[in-house]
Design a protein around this motif. Structure first.
Motif, PDB file in Angstrom:
ATOM      1  N   ARG A 148     -44.245 -63.427-120.947  1.00 15.78           N
ATOM      2  CA  ARG A 148     -45.067 -64.316-120.902  1.00 15.78           C
ATOM      3  C   ARG A 148     -46.486 -64.443-120.681  1.00 15.78           C
ATOM      4  NH1 ARG A 148     -42.212 -64.926-125.243  1.00 15.78           N
ATOM      5  NH2 ARG A 148     -41.145 -67.632-125.608  1.00 15.78           N
ATOM      6  N   MET A 149     -46.155 -63.622-119.010  1.00 12.44           N
ATOM      7  CA  MET A 149     -46.891 -63.185-118.294  1.00 12.44           C
ATOM      8  C   MET A 149     -48.111 -63.113-118.652  1.00 12.44           C
ATOM      9  SD  MET A 149     -45.629 -62.081-115.595  1.00 12.44           S
ATOM     10  CE  MET A 149     -44.072 -62.325-115.147  1.00 12.44           C
ATOM     11  N   SER A 150     -49.077 -62.903-117.987  1.00 14.15           N
ATOM     12  CA  SER A 150     -50.602 -62.143-117.761  1.00 14.15           C
ATOM     13  C   SER A 150     -50.435 -59.768-118.339  1.00 14.15           C
ATOM     14  CB  SER A 150     -51.562 -61.564-117.639  1.00 14.15           C
ATOM     15  OG  SER A 150     -51.732 -62.106-116.463  1.00 14.15           O
ATOM     16  N   ARG A 151     -51.184 -59.110-118.579  1.00 15.42           N
ATOM     17  CA  ARG A 151     -50.464 -57.806-118.239  1.00 15.42           C
ATOM     18  C   ARG A 151     -51.345 -57.889-116.418  1.00 15.42           C
ATOM     19  NH1 ARG A 151     -52.184 -53.242-120.724  1.00 15.42           N
ATOM     20  NH2 ARG A 151     -52.160 -51.208-119.827  1.00 15.42           N
ATOM     21  N   ALA A 152     -52.089 -58.220-115.525  1.00 11.84           N
ATOM     22  CA  ALA A 152     -52.794 -57.828-114.600  1.00 11.84           C
ATOM     23  C   ALA A 152     -51.573 -58.702-113.722  1.00 11.84           C
ATOM     24  CB  ALA A 152     -53.346 -58.968-113.927  1.00 11.84           C
ATOM     25  N   HIS A 153     -50.665 -59.456-113.833  1.00 10.79           N
ATOM     26  CA  HIS A 153     -49.527 -60.345-113.603  1.00 10.79           C
ATOM     27  C   HIS A 153     -48.240 -59.458-113.160  1.00 10.79           C
ATOM     28  CE1 HIS A 153     -50.940 -64.383-112.736  1.00 10.79           C
ATOM     29  NE2 HIS A 153     -51.007 -64.304-111.880  1.00 10.79           N
ATOM     30  N   LEU A 154     -48.082 -59.260-114.391  1.00 12.78           N
ATOM     31  CA  LEU A 154     -46.632 -58.087-115.311  1.00 12.78           C
ATOM     32  C   LEU A 154     -46.836 -56.685-113.716  1.00 12.78           C
ATOM     33  CD1 LEU A 154     -46.832 -57.382-118.246  1.00 12.78           C
ATOM     34  CD2 LEU A 154     -45.535 -58.293-117.077  1.00 12.78           C
ATOM     35  N   GLU A 155     -48.319 -55.938-113.356  1.00 15.72           N
ATOM     36  CA  GLU A 155     -48.694 -54.834-112.496  1.00 15.72           C
ATOM     37  C   GLU A 155     -48.516 -55.335-111.251  1.00 15.72           C
ATOM     38  OE1 GLU A 155     -52.547 -53.544-114.152  1.00 15.72           O
ATOM     39  OE2 GLU A 155     -52.000 -52.464-115.953  1.00 15.72           O
ATOM     40  N   GLU A 156     -48.794 -56.400-111.044  1.00 20.95           N
ATOM     41  CA  GLU A 156     -49.179 -56.734-109.827  1.00 20.95           C
ATOM     42  C   GLU A 156     -47.339 -57.202-109.555  1.00 20.95           C
ATOM     43  OE1 GLU A 156     -50.078 -61.186-106.468  1.00 20.95           O
ATOM     44  OE2 GLU A 156     -51.001 -61.213-109.224  1.00 20.95           O
ATOM     45  N   LEU A 157     -46.510 -58.086-110.683  1.00 18.76           N
ATOM     46  CA  LEU A 157     -45.096 -58.095-109.479  1.00 18.76           C
ATOM     47  C   LEU A 157     -44.497 -56.303-109.636  1.00 18.76           C
ATOM     48  CD1 LEU A 157     -42.234 -60.140-109.814  1.00 18.76           C
ATOM     49  CD2 LEU A 157     -42.306 -59.619-112.482  1.00 18.76           C
ATOM     50  N   ALA A 158     -44.856 -55.336-110.576  1.00 20.35           N
ATOM     51  CA  ALA A 158     -44.574 -53.626-110.277  1.00 20.35           C
ATOM     52  C   ALA A 158     -44.397 -53.350-109.421  1.00 20.35           C
ATOM     53  CB  ALA A 158     -45.026 -53.158-112.204  1.00 20.35           C
ATOM     54  N   ALA A 159     -45.711 -53.664-108.751  1.00 20.69           N
ATOM     55  CA  ALA A 159     -46.707 -53.936-107.265  1.00 20.69           C
ATOM     56  C   ALA A 159     -44.848 -54.132-106.645  1.00 20.69           C
ATOM     57  CB  ALA A 159     -47.477 -53.841-106.996  1.00 20.69           C
ATOM     58  N   LEU A 160     -44.474 -55.379-106.491  1.00 19.66           N
ATOM     59  CA  LEU A 160     -43.680 -55.533-104.932  1.00 19.66           C
ATOM     60  C   LEU A 160     -41.760 -54.581-105.949  1.00 19.66           C
ATOM     61  CD1 LEU A 160     -43.874 -59.217-106.089  1.00 19.66           C
ATOM     62  CD2 LEU A 160     -44.760 -57.894-104.099  1.00 19.66           C
ATOM     63  N   GLY A 161     -41.752 -53.924-106.905  1.00 19.74           N
ATOM     64  CA  GLY A 161     -40.522 -53.335-107.060  1.00 19.74           C
ATOM     65  C   GLY A 161     -40.721 -52.912-108.910  1.00 19.74           C
ATOM     66  N   PRO A 162     -39.376 -51.910-108.794  1.00 24.67           N
ATOM     67  CA  PRO A 162     -38.546 -51.472-110.743  1.00 24.67           C
ATOM     68  C   PRO A 162     -38.502 -53.349-111.612  1.00 24.67           C
ATOM     69  CG  PRO A 162     -37.522 -50.732-108.708  1.00 24.67           C
ATOM     70  CD  PRO A 162     -38.470 -52.734-108.031  1.00 24.67           C
ATOM     71  N   VAL A 163     -39.494 -52.390-112.558  1.00 27.71           N
ATOM     72  CA  VAL A 163     -39.493 -53.983-113.197  1.00 27.71           C
ATOM     73  C   VAL A 163     -39.595 -52.948-114.506  1.00 27.71           C
ATOM     74  CG1 VAL A 163     -40.878 -55.211-114.767  1.00 27.71           C
ATOM     75  CG2 VAL A 163     -41.193 -55.070-112.391  1.00 27.71           C
ATOM     76  N   VAL A 164     -38.424 -53.651-115.672  1.00 27.58           N
ATOM     77  CA  VAL A 164     -38.438 -53.057-117.284  1.00 27.58           C
ATOM     78  C   VAL A 164     -38.319 -54.296-118.127  1.00 27.58           C
ATOM     79  CG1 VAL A 164     -36.597 -52.809-118.900  1.00 27.58           C
ATOM     80  CG2 VAL A 164     -37.353 -51.255-116.503  1.00 27.58           C
ATOM     81  N   LEU A 165     -39.473 -54.602-119.263  1.00 22.76           N
ATOM     82  CA  LEU A 165     -39.100 -55.287-119.627  1.00 22.76           C
ATOM     83  C   LEU A 165     -38.867 -55.150-120.912  1.00 22.76           C
ATOM     84  CD1 LEU A 165     -44.058 -54.702-119.814  1.00 22.76           C
ATOM     85  CD2 LEU A 165     -42.328 -55.755-117.889  1.00 22.76           C
TER      86      LEU A 165
END
Length: 354
Positions: A148-165
């Motif tokens: 549910r998080m914002s696009r900005a938060h998704l990108e911030e999380l992806a900067a910390l490590g690999p992310v798959v939605l």
């Protein structure tokens, strides 16, 4: 060397002799001795197999299996920088559809030698990023299911490590989603064909990407593809059974002769409340769900629903996260859905008139 220590610290876990005594620990040296190679060669065969001859690698791996050799994961993390863990963040672990994706993720991760750390955000969008970020610190990558998080938060999380939605698309982030527009379209075509001209939509959370996608499809189909179909917006709701119970009264008052629900739990709540008021399903109002959870077939009447392949999506997400696909494989997958017609849908006014 840390890499060597990782294998030297391996043990055989939980192995018990018929007498009840536990077997002695099996180390890398035991494997090397039984395979007829040096400990260094055994270490490379298990930890960096590409630098070892195929015949040697296969002999070492076969010997390790026969002896019940297991690597110490803590030592492995120090040696390789990999924790052997992946994260799975779910909005609600009690929901049957999220439980299905968890099983798919866990099964595929286990096949690939990884374990899964699961976190439940309890449908709290405000806490979701914080929880996911904490998980990301402890794992090799995170799978976010219906985030549910914002696009900005998704990108911030992806900067910390690999992310798959999963069940969400956001720019260039790897994702596994579903062809829900096709499912919505099939459901509306079915209802229109049965003679329904007014269909209520019991929506999901306002922050849900999939709800927005379904709403845009409803408008497009009603406006362009199906003549004489009116969509009645019955609001946003939490994706739980009690929300369906609350929404059923609005559905009955709206004059709609059919209801499409955000998911099966909501649909089952709608059916329960309508029946308690003496409103028959499907004779008076038809009901369609989304997901095809196991309870859908046990409802009275059995629920017409759009089946979503949650478990295969979980497996695909693990492959994306761990990079097990072909090097040039796509980073975005949209899986097909299927309309499953059961007894909760029947003829509407126009159908009866014919």
């Amino acid at each position: 060397m840390l890499f060597q220590a990782y294998y030297d610290d391996a043990v055989r876990v939980g192995s018990v002799l018929p007498s009840g005594r536990r077997r002695a620990m099996v180390t890398l040296r035991d494997v090397a001795r039984a395979a007829g190679v040096s400990p260094a060669t055994a270490s490379r065969a298990l930890g960096n197999p590409d630098v070892v001859a195929v015949s040697t690698r296969e002999r070492v791996l076969r010997t390790a299996r026969e002896l019940g050799y297991r690597a110490n994961q803590a030592a492995r993390a120090l040696a390789t920088g990999n924790s052997g863990m992946i994260g799975l963040v779910l909005p609600d672990i009690e929901s049957p559809f999220f439980a299905s994706i968890a099983k798919g993720v866990d099964a595929r991760a286990r096949e690939l030698g990884s374990a899964v750390l699961i976190a439940d955000t309890e449908e709290d969008a405000a806490l979701e990023f914080e929880i996911a970020a904490r998980v990301q610190e402890r794992v090799e990558g995170v799978i976010l299911c219906s985030p549910r998080m914002s696009r900005a938060h998704l990108e911030e999380l992806a900067a910390l490590g690999p992310v798959v939605l999963v069940n969400r698309e956001a720019g260039g982030l790897p994702s596994v989603s579903f062809d829900t527009p096709a499912g919505v379209r099939e459901a509306l075509v079915l209802l229109h064909g049965l003679g329904h001209r007014s269909v209520g939509y019991v929506g999901g959370p306002r922050s849900a990407w999939s709800d927005a996608e379904r709403r845009s499809t409803l408008d497009a189909v009603a406006g362009l593809e199906v003549d004489g179909l009116d969509i009645v917006d019955l609001g946003h709701h939490r994706p739980v059974f009690s929300s369906g119970v609350a929404a059923a009264d609005a559905a009955a008052a709206s004059g709609a002769t059919a209801v499409l629900c955000y998911n099966d739990l909501v649909a089952l709540g709608v059916i329960r409340r309508l029946q308690s008021r003496g409103i028959r399903v499907p004779e008076d109002i038809s009901v369609v769900g989304f997901d095809d959870i196991p309870f859908a077939t046990l409802a009275a009447p059995p629920l017409t629903t759009v089946a979503v392949p949650w478990a295969p999506a979980g497996r695909a997400a693990v492959d994306l996260l761990l990079g097990t696909g072909r090097p040039q494989a796509p980073q975005h997958f949209r899986l097909a859905v299927d309309l499953v017609v059961r007894d909760s849908t029947g003829a509407g006014p126009a159908g009866n008139a014919e």
